[in-house]
Scaffold this active site. Structure first.
Site, PDB file in Angstrom:
ATOM      1  N   PHE A 111     -27.678 -29.719  -1.009  1.00  0.00           N
ATOM      2  CA  PHE A 111     -28.685 -28.374  -1.373  1.00  0.00           C
ATOM      3  C   PHE A 111     -27.868 -27.451  -2.060  1.00  0.00           C
ATOM      4  CE2 PHE A 111     -30.888 -24.669  -0.568  1.00  0.00           C
ATOM      5  CZ  PHE A 111     -32.200 -25.125  -0.956  1.00  0.00           C
ATOM      6  N   ASP A 120     -19.795 -24.218  -3.633  1.00  0.00           N
ATOM      7  CA  ASP A 120     -21.002 -23.426  -3.318  1.00  0.00           C
ATOM      8  C   ASP A 120     -20.764 -22.902  -1.782  1.00  0.00           C
ATOM      9  OD1 ASP A 120     -23.211 -22.499  -2.421  1.00  0.00           O
ATOM     10  OD2 ASP A 120     -24.898 -24.159  -3.322  1.00  0.00           O
ATOM     11  N   LYS A 148     -26.462 -15.288  -0.141  1.00  0.00           N
ATOM     12  CA  LYS A 148     -26.883 -14.786   1.239  1.00  0.00           C
ATOM     13  C   LYS A 148     -26.160 -13.578   1.939  1.00  0.00           C
ATOM     14  CE  LYS A 148     -29.016 -19.306   2.035  1.00  0.00           C
ATOM     15  NZ  LYS A 148     -28.580 -20.655   1.841  1.00  0.00           N
TER      16      LYS A 148
HETATM   17  C1  LIG Z   1     -29.274 -21.159   0.399  1.00  0.00           C
HETATM   18  C2  LIG Z   1     -28.573 -21.708  -0.378  1.00  0.00           C
HETATM   19  C3  LIG Z   1     -28.700 -21.772  -1.686  1.00  0.00           C
HETATM   20  C4  LIG Z   1     -29.660 -21.118  -2.426  1.00  0.00           C
HETATM   21  O1  LIG Z   1     -29.843 -19.764  -2.212  1.00  0.00           O
HETATM   22  P1  LIG Z   1     -31.292 -19.028  -2.641  1.00  0.00           P
HETATM   23  O2  LIG Z   1     -30.697 -17.499  -2.266  1.00  0.00           O
HETATM   24  O3  LIG Z   1     -32.260 -19.359  -1.534  1.00  0.00           O
HETATM   25  O4  LIG Z   1     -31.629 -19.142  -3.985  1.00  0.00           O
HETATM   26  C5  LIG Z   1     -27.852 -22.438  -2.553  1.00  0.00           C
HETATM   27  N1  LIG Z   1     -26.973 -23.464  -1.985  1.00  0.00           N
HETATM   28  C6  LIG Z   1     -26.548 -23.248  -0.668  1.00  0.00           C
HETATM   29  C7  LIG Z   1     -25.260 -24.286  -0.018  1.00  0.00           C
HETATM   30  C8  LIG Z   1     -27.459 -22.645   0.020  1.00  0.00           C
HETATM   31  O5  LIG Z   1     -27.354 -22.567   1.623  1.00  0.00           O
END
Ligand SMILES: *Cc1c(COP(=O)(O)O)cnc(C)c1O
Length: 412
Positions: free
Chosen positions: A150, A235, A264
């Protein structure tokens, strides 16, 4: 402690649910609670009911709700200067760059706003590096990603999702991605070609169900990337900034990525702030006009992110997550049985995997809502537990009692 017995919605809650159901797009299916106030790890709904927040906005609230110092920074900065765009410099930008690059051990930073934007930025970075530095023929760059990933919801990002719903109805998709099994370093070795420019990976898969890869996986992948001149792109939007009990989840294996993606919690729970960090060689591919964002690097975001990093370090929140998380996870492992197949995770990023007999995780999360606790299913059979890192130990004990009582009871 909350006096909560909401077997039914309060009157104000119901009217909010009805109105948003009628007027908003149905791209989410939230649990039926309408939060109006919050402080630390506790929130209060419009009907005055209190809940313990065990989701913390998917780890965006590592510092809890309304962290006093971060709020002060936010308010003071908002009064002074909120936005210039990058057409001009602002006095918060350089100090932010200094703090975040030092914190991450990286040469340069490119600030954006949301996580998905930062992932998009990382993809553009890897491709451009591939063409301009590695020497891949134009249009041939490949990026390797993992099953169950994700990374956000833009068209390019869902192009390499293996979740059918994320893609259904949204094509045509962006080419140039290859999907391999997660946690399998041999699969990475096989998938790399001379055109591979990057390997994009979550050190622990969050939305994928709190999937922790085998020990040594990140280190082996790091070595494979180095050997083949492929960028290791971590990520850490969900796993970073103390969540897993270390500064970053990659720190568990002493791995330094080539490209680090943050989001985040970087915004201190107050605003969207994301960033991509990399070396001079990699970030050097960008020239004025290549990429940008009106709000990226705005003074309000810079001030808040810088303060958040300071608080994280000063208050040793990673160590706190490590200590509290290990204790909590040990207790949760004791629940394994009829409804729980496994409790797993690192630090305060924890998944409770349910047995087939338990049915969908969402029903159990709803049950826990009635008990005064907010948490959320990730994949169909996993409950995610990710409280603010500032949570009190006694509140975690309080949560454990509710979780234990609920999961030992009958299926909702
Ligand atoms: C939440 C998340 C995203 C996307 O972030 P948004 O601010 O919602 O666009 C990307 N990668 C990971 C691992 C995430 O948990």
């Amino acid at each position: 402690m909350p006096a909560t017995d909401p077997k039914t919605h309060g009157p104000k809650t119901q009217s909010h649910l009805d109105l948003s159901d009628r007027l908003s797009a149905h791209n989410y299916s939230p649990l039926p609670v309408v939060v109006a106030n919050a402080s630390g790890a506790w929130v209060e709904d419009v009907d005055g009911r209190r809940y313990l927040d065990m989701l913390s906005a998917y780890s965006a609230l590592n510092f809890g709700h309304g962290h006093p110092e971060i709020v002060d920074t936010f308010v003071e900065q908002a009064r002074k200067l909120s936005l210039t765009s990058r057409a001009f410099h602002n006095d918060q930008f350089a100090p932010f760059c200094e703090t975040i690059t030092r914190f991450c051990g990286m040469d340069r930073v490119l600030p954006m706003n949301t996580g998905a934007e930062a992932v998009e930025t990382a993809i553009k970075t890897a491709r451009k590096w591939g063409y301009k530095v590695k020497g891949v023929a134009d249009g041939q760059a490949e990026i390797i990603v993992c099953e169950g990933n994700f990374h956000g919801r833009t068209v390019t990002i869902v192009s390499f999702s293996d979740d059918a719903q994320y893609r259904d109805g949204f094509g045509p998709f962006t080419p140039g991605f290859k999907i391999i099994p997660y946690g399998d370093a041999a699969a990475l070795e096989q998938a790399i070609t001379p055109n591979t420019v990057g390997f994009l990976v979550e050190p622990i898969q969050g939305e994928g169900g709190i999937v922790v890869p085998p020990d040594g996986y990140l280190k082996t992948c790091r070595e494979l990337c180095t050997k083949n001149r492929v960028l290791f792109m971590a990520d850490e939007i969900q796993t970073g900034l103390g969540r897993t009990g270390r500064r970053f989840a990659c720190d568990h294996e002493g791995v330094q990525p080539d490209v680090l993606i943050l989001g985040k919690a970087l915004g201190g729970g107050l605003m969207p702030v994301s960033a991509v960090l990399a070396s001079d060689e990699i970030m050097g591919v960008f020239h004025p006009g290549d990429h940008g964002s009106t709000f990226g690097g705005n003074p309000l975001a810079c001030a808040v992110a810088r303060k958040s990093l300071e608080v994280l370090e000063r208050d040793r929140l990673a160590e706190r997550a490590d200590r509290l998380g290990q204790r909590f996870l040990d207790k949760l492992r004791g629940l394994t049985g009829r409804h729980v197949s496994e409790a797993r995770g690192k630090g305060l990023l924890i998944g409770i995997a349910l047995t087939p007999e338990a049915g969908p995780a969402k029903a159990w999360c709803k049950q826990l809502l009635h008990e005064g606790m907010l948490c959320k299913d990730t994949v169909e059979s996993v409950m995610r537990i990710a409280p603010p890192l500032v949570i009190e130990e006694m509140d975690l004990d309080w949560a454990f009692e509710r979780i234990a009582r609920t999961l030992r009871g009958e299926r909702p």
